[in-house]
Design a protein around this motif. Structure first.
Motif, mmCIF file in Angstrom:
data_model
loop_
_atom_site.group_PDB
_atom_site.id
_atom_site.type_symbol
_atom_site.label_atom_id
_atom_site.label_comp_id
_atom_site.label_asym_id
_atom_site.label_seq_id
_atom_site.Cartn_x
_atom_site.Cartn_y
_atom_site.Cartn_z
ATOM 1 N N LYS D 222 8.486 6.085 -1.371
ATOM 2 C CA LYS D 222 8.682 4.686 -0.978
ATOM 3 C C LYS D 222 7.991 4.396 0.352
ATOM 4 O O LYS D 222 7.346 3.359 0.525
ATOM 5 N N ARG D 223 8.139 5.305 1.280
ATOM 6 C CA ARG D 223 7.552 5.103 2.602
ATOM 7 C C ARG D 223 6.035 5.024 2.516
ATOM 8 O O ARG D 223 5.411 4.095 3.048
ATOM 9 N N ALA D 224 5.448 5.977 1.802
ATOM 10 C CA ALA D 224 3.992 5.967 1.647
ATOM 11 C C ALA D 224 3.533 4.682 0.961
ATOM 12 O O ALA D 224 2.532 4.076 1.335
ATOM 13 N N ILE D 225 4.274 4.262 -0.043
ATOM 14 C CA ILE D 225 3.901 3.054 -0.780
ATOM 15 C C ILE D 225 3.875 1.835 0.134
ATOM 16 O O ILE D 225 2.927 1.047 0.136
ATOM 17 N N GLU D 226 4.908 1.669 0.930
ATOM 18 C CA GLU D 226 4.971 0.467 1.774
ATOM 19 C C GLU D 226 3.927 0.520 2.881
ATOM 20 O O GLU D 226 3.321 -0.508 3.208
ATOM 21 N N LEU D 227 3.704 1.699 3.426
ATOM 22 C CA LEU D 227 2.700 1.802 4.486
ATOM 23 C C LEU D 227 1.306 1.505 3.926
ATOM 24 O O LEU D 227 0.512 0.793 4.547
ATOM 25 N N ALA D 228 1.016 2.052 2.764
ATOM 26 C CA ALA D 228 -0.288 1.795 2.137
ATOM 27 C C ALA D 228 -0.442 0.306 1.846
ATOM 28 O O ALA D 228 -1.486 -0.293 2.090
ATOM 29 N N HIS D 229 0.611 -0.285 1.332
ATOM 30 C CA HIS D 229 0.562 -1.698 0.976
ATOM 31 C C HIS D 229 0.289 -2.557 2.203
ATOM 32 O O HIS D 229 -0.523 -3.489 2.169
ATOM 33 N N ILE D 230 0.986 -2.263 3.289
ATOM 34 C CA ILE D 230 0.794 -3.064 4.499
ATOM 35 C C ILE D 230 -0.617 -2.883 5.039
ATOM 36 O O ILE D 230 -1.243 -3.831 5.514
ATOM 37 N N ALA D 231 -1.128 -1.660 4.935
ATOM 38 C CA ALA D 231 -2.495 -1.406 5.401
ATOM 39 C C ALA D 231 -3.535 -1.955 4.434
ATOM 40 O O ALA D 231 -4.707 -2.069 4.778
ATOM 41 N N GLY D 232 -3.125 -2.272 3.215
ATOM 42 C CA GLY D 232 -4.083 -2.759 2.219
ATOM 43 C C GLY D 232 -4.883 -1.649 1.550
ATOM 44 O O GLY D 232 -5.945 -1.882 0.986
ATOM 45 N N ALA D 233 -4.326 -0.445 1.578
ATOM 46 C CA ALA D 233 -5.068 0.712 1.062
ATOM 47 C C ALA D 233 -4.578 1.159 -0.300
ATOM 48 O O ALA D 233 -3.475 0.830 -0.725
ATOM 49 N N LYS D 234 -5.422 1.910 -0.979
ATOM 50 C CA LYS D 234 -5.044 2.511 -2.249
ATOM 51 C C LYS D 234 -4.340 3.846 -2.014
ATOM 52 O O LYS D 234 -4.821 4.669 -1.240
ATOM 53 N N LEU D 235 -3.252 4.018 -2.711
ATOM 54 C CA LEU D 235 -2.458 5.243 -2.552
ATOM 55 C C LEU D 235 -2.461 6.030 -3.852
ATOM 56 O O LEU D 235 -2.315 5.458 -4.937
ATOM 57 N N TYR D 236 -2.604 7.336 -3.705
ATOM 58 C CA TYR D 236 -2.519 8.256 -4.850
ATOM 59 C C TYR D 236 -1.421 9.250 -4.502
ATOM 60 O O TYR D 236 -1.565 10.047 -3.575
ATOM 61 N N VAL D 237 -0.316 9.170 -5.223
ATOM 62 C CA VAL D 237 0.806 10.069 -4.934
ATOM 63 C C VAL D 237 0.579 11.363 -5.711
ATOM 64 O O VAL D 237 0.582 11.368 -6.945
ATOM 65 N N VAL D 238 0.380 12.450 -5.010
ATOM 66 C CA VAL D 238 0.150 13.722 -5.695
ATOM 67 C C VAL D 238 1.464 14.276 -6.231
ATOM 68 O O VAL D 238 2.538 13.922 -5.786
ATOM 69 N N HIS D 239 1.345 15.102 -7.231
ATOM 70 C CA HIS D 239 2.457 15.866 -7.822
ATOM 71 C C HIS D 239 3.824 15.174 -7.803
ATOM 72 O O HIS D 239 4.753 15.641 -7.144
ATOM 73 N N VAL D 240 3.922 14.111 -8.586
ATOM 74 C CA VAL D 240 5.203 13.413 -8.757
ATOM 75 C C VAL D 240 6.096 14.263 -9.661
ATOM 76 O O VAL D 240 5.681 14.697 -10.732
ATOM 77 N N THR D 241 7.339 14.491 -9.212
ATOM 78 C CA THR D 241 8.190 15.433 -9.963
ATOM 79 C C THR D 241 9.465 14.824 -10.527
ATOM 80 O O THR D 241 10.129 15.456 -11.339
ATOM 81 N N CYS D 242 9.846 13.640 -10.059
ATOM 82 C CA CYS D 242 11.223 13.218 -10.322
ATOM 83 C C CYS D 242 11.359 11.721 -10.531
ATOM 84 O O CYS D 242 10.510 10.938 -10.136
ATOM 85 N N LYS D 243 12.475 11.349 -11.165
ATOM 86 C CA LYS D 243 12.793 9.949 -11.386
ATOM 87 C C LYS D 243 12.798 9.157 -10.085
ATOM 88 O O LYS D 243 12.357 8.018 -10.044
ATOM 89 N N GLU D 244 13.294 9.747 -9.026
ATOM 90 C CA GLU D 244 13.395 9.043 -7.750
ATOM 91 C C GLU D 244 12.020 8.546 -7.292
ATOM 92 O O GLU D 244 11.882 7.414 -6.821
#
Ligand SMILES: [Zn+2]
Ligand SMILES: [Zn+2]
Ligand SMILES: [Zn+2]
Ligand SMILES: [Zn+2]
Ligand SMILES: [Zn+2]
Ligand SMILES: [Zn+2]
Ligand SMILES: [Zn+2]
Ligand SMILES: [Zn+2]
Lengths: 469, 469, 469, 469
Positions: D222-244
């Motif tokens: 969540k933190r990475a997502i919001e920071l990327a969004h505010i910066a206007g950048a593309k985010l790639y979340v590596v190795h997603v493991t869980c529902k959360e």
């Protein structure tokens, strides 16, 4: 004429404090430290909780169903309720499409009269709205002091209303400031699933649960919510059992919708595996909506804790195992739907909820009594311990352990779904309007002394203008 | 020594009824119909609400901030609070990384002593946890009867704690059964955004709002929630302003987490456009988190209605427009953060909430007083009207209209964020422990008579075992 | 017999590359750099996109509705489609409760025969399932190569199926591996709302939108989703218009349900205010579900970008303003529902979607062609540019600007909902099975040359075993 | 020089069709039916899939970690990758706070040079951004053709960046149109939990999982997502493991954010119980984030099916059980984090995904190759089978059964996490730029022949203007 309850710990939806309560003419007139007895009969509550009497907003006494009838009528049912700490019930008055609604209400008065040991009111059930009943309904609600209408989205062959009728009911209720109680399951699809199962030779009780998936409760709950919202009406979802329905209720409340939710002791404590027991034992656990897989329980408890569900109904609807439940021995769809919970509603919620730390004692009082009083227009006459209210009071010993059993319960039914469960806490004495109904765990009430309560939903809280008036 | 409040409509988080209240030695000893005066001073409350005194769980009096200090100290601040129906405040005791926590608490006692006109307690703020302060903290909480710790995730240069410190605070709080209050905004990123804005020559007050996007409040709220949950601690999110944060709180509560949320009058009633006013006017509306676009208000009101937020804090933190706010005339980031709300918290919530039909009067009492008392361990001494509780009482006229203005308010600050607003309802008289502080809208209290309240969070509700013991 | 497309930029749902395409006997046989002409007719596509022909999965040509009929029949409709880059349409074959389904299909063949300028197939609509039609349906699907059944939850008086019929349709579709397309709105409640509005004297076009709230689309979408899921069937939600419906679709897909969603150009680009224009102008924008408030558009675009909606249908259903729409001049409920979009579907999505950066060019191809081909069993014959596929090809100039107008469009209807809009990009030439239908923006096709396409849904992707077999 | 692949079933992210492929100078030049051999070497693919070579976007070869180093270097690692159908890898170039980024990239070129058997590129990892590296970074990305930056929110002691550095990285990436890859776990809190566990004497491998709860992955995501969004950048979340974490990604994509998600074979197929095996066996399954309870798998598969996750990385990071993993025999926190997956990534996803019907073959190709090519700027050179692209091709037999074992695998590590698993489907031959690397399951490639690929992210899809230019 006067009673003084001394030494107890008065416990309401908000407060807990030690004080005495003076009762006159069935009303609470004074609460204070060391009140003078002054001729009043002393009720010693030392070391015990003194709570408002339970209000059970969901009972079916003396109710016909599929060529049979529930085993508890208004006498056995209300006595059992009193043993369980309940001082007022709201029972569903069933109507049939063809008859006048007045006829239905008259019939229900007939059933209760001379039998009820505690106070009571009716919800009026509607299965169809013809031009005649559309005209009759508001007048009847007004005349009878009924503030709650019930509609079924399930039981396709018996009670189910169309979306059109449901929507009309919401519109009338909105005008009357009444609340609409809805049994949310998609009855048409359930009917198809039941047919499928029967054609596949599936006869055992577990198929009752498997033909009524939680998704169909979620679907119907969403449908009821949106229809109520569009009509501008208040919705009360009866017997919420599953995450699917809860999600809809929570999301509606988050949007500010006027939606209330009720759950029942069995959904909080029993699960679907009860229907899968060997032989026909599972029939004891057949009611609708059905018990769900265990993980739903946690969601229900969390919703109670977060005040997203407001009330606990018993959904009392008792059919003896021998004789009645066995009508479905070879066909699960013929098992009469319902279970006996009017007596243990209070204890189960206290024991599993408060004693196990899942909900606070104040939330307990709110759910078992106060919220129902407010939603259904019984408040402030009922549902609290406050000066001016009816002295409907439970003296509750939170330390006692009791084993639930059909051998010892007071319902007129040959089994108990909690057979052998140990619960913590028990009502010791129960007063209705200042009179003992239960005294030291003995019934001392008067059959037929229960009063029918006319209710009125006020649009707004009383304001100074209205006080001054 | 004795007072008798007569003729009012007693109004608590659950109940509303007409009765008299007898007060002895600062405590409520009796509530009843037509109580005998018996030498008591009569307080005539006819036609008015009699409510528990307001508890403001979020104030900053005499607080240093960025080389200046708030304009209201413990004298002007508590007098204004009393005018506004508040009888107890919980103020944030700020500590600094380098000093002993005890020093901070001593300093705060010093500020309040001889000045407070109403009762009070402290939340203890932590910015860093060294081995020394980790040892000191539990002992200090115990000694001082402090049940609440405050941590900032914002104000990177002044107060912000690391995630590690925040997590340690949760662990200590869990062991002490204390609650951790968190200011949830991502201060590090805000700092970057502020730098960016300044480099772009953006100096006006509106940039205060634009450099603190709601997403960063949502992010931090989620972070605090998960850290608290893993530590097993209770979390209290201060000043919730936006849908982003609410969504996290609602979702956590749905999962059974022990999360509470507070919002503040301005977030319910004012919006971001206030900062965009011509000239420097917007500086009057600079505090953190900032005001949000208007649509958030509806979400906040809905959350109050659905009991997903529990309390209303003032976040009183007053800086005069002339002199203090103007420090930021050429640089929005130098505008002292804060606004004057201690006086109008009660009125605004009543007028915008109850009078406009958004929340019930019972919810109002709960949010303005009872919930805070329970969460912070003041209950049952404070926060309700019940036998045995302190006679902290507001006599409230719900019909009167009042115009808010800096000309007439009692805070020591040269503007009011609600200048010209008309509110419905006003506290007429206010008692603290049975003594008038406000009488017929006049201050009649004694500066310095407010008592510091030691608190204790009990792990479980009192049970019969403990009563009998 | 042979054609060679040279110099274009081949653009599919995945790829974009410069290469030539060799066509023989209506099929693509070779793709490569600098292919030898070898007697083939050269189609010069230099500097232009070479895309698979559009597939419009949602049209109503020559359709009776409320005592009138759409203005576009299979001739004008398919010619207009071709101008707009569409080479295959799937039209809804309407059945009526009383008649055999075969009769309906025969009638639809009759309508199309000798008229269609492009290829086509039918979805079979079901309003009731009697024992006869339940038996007939699977056989008919098999015989006609129909892989998609349509059910209406709206139009209470005309087409609406009961939940029971809808559920049965899902069960049959599951057995046949067909997909069920559902118009999701609660028709019964809409009917009531329309009655209410009419009784209140509300006759203007805007009441069409106001009597069909988005909540009723969300409700019905949820209902269809759960019924499909329980039956184990694939669901295709036609014309999704609003956040309420989207939320249900996204949540279902998150759970792994087989749910597809379609939206239509007007929902992405026009809004409810179009119905509120002065006079009767709003009637031009009357179709169902109605246009929504503007904020829904962003949700729809986001869902397309995130691949949560898969296809774009035109929902072509044209009624001239003069004559047909005016049937509802004094009663909005008499305005024939539908609009003319078969021609501009492709351009609008390209111009508003790709040219404005909302979706990628590959997503565009997928939505306008490939996804529909796969969902409805046209793939790999249709829907892509690959060796072995039909040479259904659009040569598209992405730089050209065009103004949409009823003056210049090719549909047989006297208005265009996008009158005066400028779009970027235009189909220059269009080939169906290797033959020009549009050449340099002129219709050069043969009326009646369109072929009915039998389809087959395969249960699993082809595997090596089946290749080797 | 020329090769002709005949008889195969060409399978891309969109298409599946039988055709021949002509390769010249390492590029695909023609695709068609029955192409003339014309001197080309024939590659018989009859009855087999012909797919684009796999692209592994997440490898760690020859990587130092905690005083040790991974067992696979660029020779053994890329040979194993080739056996597994992978023709390009993107490896993480680690930098350290103190050194110039150029130094790090130079070092990584050194590691790969002369060793890599397949093509490759680098992601550049950043742990701190000083004024120097802030200046250096954009220039270096440009010079090296690197389009992806990696930031760790975990590994507090080794790699973890502050929120401030993360946010700055997003801002730079936005300006460069690069993507930021983030390892999302809250490292600071994990560090505390690890300390707690160690102080409690918890040393076994399972504590690796228990000290890294899924909530901390959800929080950081969540933190990475919001920071990327505010910066206007593309985010790639590596190795997603869980529902959360998934919930956050889905919700962000629903709002139109530019967020991509990757998962890895073990999270789809193995679970937390692997770490709880008797003795030290669990150490083989220690990597970060850790394996989760089994129910998360279903959520991950559903997200793949619904295209909410886009890619599959191996997160290859191999440490032999004997010697390396055993560094943590008495302290789980000393077990080197990582596992050997570079070889079986392709097979596991095919076998568990496609063969078991969870995802389509097209989605498979997209996830194993095409999406990564597009996200990281390798497309259209890599990631598809289309005219003009590199002839990186896997000839895959979907019918063969293979047992995975450390005895037979080609990685330089003494165990395989899938020991004894049977998988369906196997790469038979693998070509890189038209040259065999694997031929009939034998390595025939040339060590060191792999090329470093410079990449470029284009802001917009190529348009006709740019073609014509
Ligand atoms: Zn029911
Ligand atoms: Zn019932
Ligand atoms: Zn704050
Ligand atoms: Zn504050
Ligand atoms: Zn439709
Ligand atoms: Zn249609
Ligand atoms: Zn990692
Ligand atoms: Zn990694």
């Amino acid at each position: 004429m006067k009673k003084l309850i001394t030494g107890g710990l008065i416990t309401t939806a908000t407060d807990m404090y030690e004080a005495d309560i003076l009762i006159e003419n069935g009303k609470i007139v004074q609460i204070g430290k060391n009140l003078a007895a002054d001729g009043a009969e002393i009720v010693d509550a030392t070391g015990q909780y003194v709570m408002p009497g339970g209000i059970d907003p969901h009972t079916h006494l003396d109710m016909p169903f599929n060529n049979t009838v529930t085993d508890d009528d208004w006498e056995s049912g209300t006595i059992a309720a009193a043993f369980g700490g309940t001082t007022t019930i709201l029972d569903f008055c069933l109507s049939a499409g063809e008859e006048k609604l007045t006829t239905a209400v008259d019939k229900w008065h007939e059933k209760a009269k001379g039998k009820s040991a505690i106070d009571y009111g009716f919800h009026l059930m509607i299965s169809d709205l013809t031009p005649e009943t559309e005209t009759e309904l508001p007048l009847l609600l007004e005349r009878e002091g009924i503030t709650s209408v019930k509609v079924f989205m399930a039981y396709a062959k018996e009670f189910q209303a169309t979306d059109r009728t449901l929507f009309k009911a919401f519109k009338i209720a909105k005008d009357m400031n009444a609340v609409v109680m809805v049994h949310c399951e998609n009855g048409s699809v359930i009917d198809e699933l039941v047919e499928e199962a029967k054609q596949a030779g599936q006869t055992a009780p577990i198929y009752h649960a498997l033909t009524r998936p939680a998704e169909l409760e979620g679907e119907a709950t969403k449908r009821a919510i949106e229809l109520a919202h569009i009509a501008g009406a208040k919705l009360y979802v009866v017997h919420v059992t599953c995450k699917e329905a809860l999600d809809e209720i929570i999301s509606a409340r988050e949007k500010g919708y006027d939606v209330y939710g009720e759950t029942c002791p069995p959904y909080l404590t029993l699960d679907q595996s009860a229907l899968a027991q060997p032989g026909f034992e599972g029939a004891k656990y057949v009611w609708s909506p059905p018990l769900r897989p265990k993980y739903h329980q946690e969601h229900l408890w969390n919703a109670l804790k977060a005040k997203q569900l407001q009330t606990i109904g018993s959904d009392q609807c008792s059919f003896s195992f021998n004789g009645k439940k066995q009508l479905g021995l070879h066909d699960f769809s013929k098992i009469p739907n319902g279970g006996p919970f009017i007596e243990d509603r209070f204890s189960i919620l206290y024991s599993e909820g408060v004693a196990k730390g899942r909900i606070s004692i104040h939330d307990f009082v709110d759910m078992i009594s106060t919220s129902a009083a407010k939603i259904f227009g019984l408040y402030p006459q009922k549902g609290t311990i406050a000066v001016g209210s009816d002295a409907d009071i439970v003296i509750f010993d939170p330390t006692v352990k009791r084993e639930i059993s059909a051998e010892t319960h007071h319902m007129n039914v040959d089994y108990n779904a909690y057979e052998g469960w140990e619960v913590t806490g028990e009502p010791i004495s129960v007063l209705v309007r200042g009179e003992y109904v239960i005294k030291n765990k003995q019934f001392v009430g008067v059959v037929g002394s229960g009063k029918y309560i006319k209710r009125a939903l006020k649009v707004k809280p009383k304001t100074a203008e209205t006080i001054n008036a």
